[in-house]
Design a protein around this motif. Sequence first.
Motif, PDB file in Angstrom:
ATOM      1  N   ALA A   1     -21.780  -8.908  -1.294  1.00  0.00           N
ATOM      2  CA  ALA A   1     -21.114  -7.664  -1.678  1.00  0.00           C
ATOM      3  C   ALA A   1     -21.897  -6.885  -2.725  1.00  0.00           C
ATOM      4  O   ALA A   1     -21.823  -5.664  -2.765  1.00  0.00           O
ATOM      5  CB  ALA A   1     -19.710  -7.975  -2.198  1.00  0.00           C
ATOM      6  N   ASN A   2     -22.646  -7.565  -3.565  1.00  0.00           N
ATOM      7  CA  ASN A   2     -23.382  -6.863  -4.611  1.00  0.00           C
ATOM      8  C   ASN A   2     -24.736  -6.345  -4.127  1.00  0.00           C
ATOM      9  O   ASN A   2     -25.430  -5.666  -4.875  1.00  0.00           O
ATOM     10  CB  ASN A   2     -23.584  -7.776  -5.819  1.00  0.00           C
ATOM     11  CG  ASN A   2     -24.263  -9.077  -5.442  1.00  0.00           C
ATOM     12  OD1 ASN A   2     -24.524  -9.319  -4.277  1.00  0.00           O
ATOM     13  ND2 ASN A   2     -24.534  -9.907  -6.418  1.00  0.00           N
ATOM     14  N   ASN A   3     -25.111  -6.633  -2.890  1.00  0.00           N
ATOM     15  CA  ASN A   3     -26.382  -6.174  -2.341  1.00  0.00           C
ATOM     16  C   ASN A   3     -26.095  -5.273  -1.142  1.00  0.00           C
ATOM     17  O   ASN A   3     -25.755  -5.747  -0.055  1.00  0.00           O
ATOM     18  CB  ASN A   3     -27.250  -7.359  -1.932  1.00  0.00           C
ATOM     19  CG  ASN A   3     -28.652  -6.955  -1.570  1.00  0.00           C
ATOM     20  OD1 ASN A   3     -28.972  -5.779  -1.476  1.00  0.00           O
ATOM     21  ND2 ASN A   3     -29.497  -7.943  -1.353  1.00  0.00           N
ATOM     22  N   SER A   4     -26.266  -3.971  -1.328  1.00  0.00           N
ATOM     23  CA  SER A   4     -25.934  -3.039  -0.250  1.00  0.00           C
ATOM     24  C   SER A   4     -27.009  -2.989   0.825  1.00  0.00           C
ATOM     25  O   SER A   4     -26.793  -2.402   1.879  1.00  0.00           O
ATOM     26  CB  SER A   4     -25.715  -1.636  -0.818  1.00  0.00           C
ATOM     27  OG  SER A   4     -26.917  -1.168  -1.396  1.00  0.00           O
ATOM     28  N   LYS A   5     -28.164  -3.598   0.590  1.00  0.00           N
ATOM     29  CA  LYS A   5     -29.227  -3.585   1.585  1.00  0.00           C
ATOM     30  C   LYS A   5     -29.094  -4.708   2.610  1.00  0.00           C
ATOM     31  O   LYS A   5     -29.696  -4.643   3.674  1.00  0.00           O
ATOM     32  CB  LYS A   5     -30.585  -3.685   0.895  1.00  0.00           C
ATOM     33  CG  LYS A   5     -30.877  -2.480   0.043  1.00  0.00           C
ATOM     34  CD  LYS A   5     -32.203  -2.581  -0.635  1.00  0.00           C
ATOM     35  CE  LYS A   5     -32.430  -1.365  -1.504  1.00  0.00           C
ATOM     36  NZ  LYS A   5     -33.691  -1.437  -2.234  1.00  0.00           N
ATOM     37  N   LYS A   6     -28.305  -5.736   2.298  1.00  0.00           N
ATOM     38  CA  LYS A   6     -28.094  -6.838   3.228  1.00  0.00           C
ATOM     39  C   LYS A   6     -26.953  -6.497   4.179  1.00  0.00           C
ATOM     40  O   LYS A   6     -25.885  -6.059   3.754  1.00  0.00           O
ATOM     41  CB  LYS A   6     -27.733  -8.125   2.473  1.00  0.00           C
ATOM     42  CG  LYS A   6     -28.854  -8.707   1.683  1.00  0.00           C
ATOM     43  CD  LYS A   6     -29.724  -9.505   2.586  1.00  0.00           C
ATOM     44  CE  LYS A   6     -30.751 -10.246   1.747  1.00  0.00           C
ATOM     45  NZ  LYS A   6     -31.528 -11.145   2.524  1.00  0.00           N
ATOM     46  N   ASN A   7     -27.195  -6.697   5.460  1.00  0.00           N
ATOM     47  CA  ASN A   7     -26.160  -6.442   6.454  1.00  0.00           C
ATOM     48  C   ASN A   7     -25.065  -7.494   6.354  1.00  0.00           C
ATOM     49  O   ASN A   7     -25.318  -8.639   6.005  1.00  0.00           O
ATOM     50  CB  ASN A   7     -26.753  -6.461   7.857  1.00  0.00           C
ATOM     51  CG  ASN A   7     -27.658  -5.287   8.110  1.00  0.00           C
ATOM     52  OD1 ASN A   7     -27.671  -4.325   7.365  1.00  0.00           O
ATOM     53  ND2 ASN A   7     -28.439  -5.371   9.164  1.00  0.00           N
ATOM     54  N   LEU A   8     -23.859  -7.079   6.703  1.00  0.00           N
ATOM     55  CA  LEU A   8     -22.785  -8.055   6.768  1.00  0.00           C
ATOM     56  C   LEU A   8     -22.732  -8.623   8.179  1.00  0.00           C
ATOM     57  O   LEU A   8     -23.055  -7.947   9.150  1.00  0.00           O
ATOM     58  CB  LEU A   8     -21.447  -7.444   6.354  1.00  0.00           C
ATOM     59  CG  LEU A   8     -20.892  -6.251   7.109  1.00  0.00           C
ATOM     60  CD1 LEU A   8     -19.951  -6.708   8.202  1.00  0.00           C
ATOM     61  CD2 LEU A   8     -20.157  -5.370   6.142  1.00  0.00           C
TER      62      LEU A   8
END
Length: 130
Positions: A47-54
């Motif tokens: 959640a704290n990394n917006s560059k990683k896809n969920l």
Amino acid sequence: MIVVLFRILILVSIALLIYTWVQYYKNPQRKLRIAKESKEFYFVDQANNSKKNLQFVYKGCFFEGEKYLGTTEDSFEVVNINITVNDHLELRGLTRDDLYFLENEILLRYPYAKITWKHPINKLLLTTLE
């Protein structure tokens, strides 16, 4: 002296084996695979990394969402999520209610997000209820 070095080497190798086992056990990709095989819901996200896809699995179907950062009234938040499915054949048996459940789970984590389902999932959402 050689016996002491051999004992140290054995202790280091045992520590390395334990470390490797713990890393394997905590691996989120392994947990996703297990959830897919058992047809459960499992959600992986930083959640704290917006560059990683969920990534998430639901009823044996693997979904991946791309997060896009934007502005809200007070701060920068994830405002857009595009969700795709890797294998279209896995969608068999998924209903509209299942997609609404998934949207609710995502909105719990990202309340400002607008969720966009990519083809062919969006075709199910666009058809009228009869």
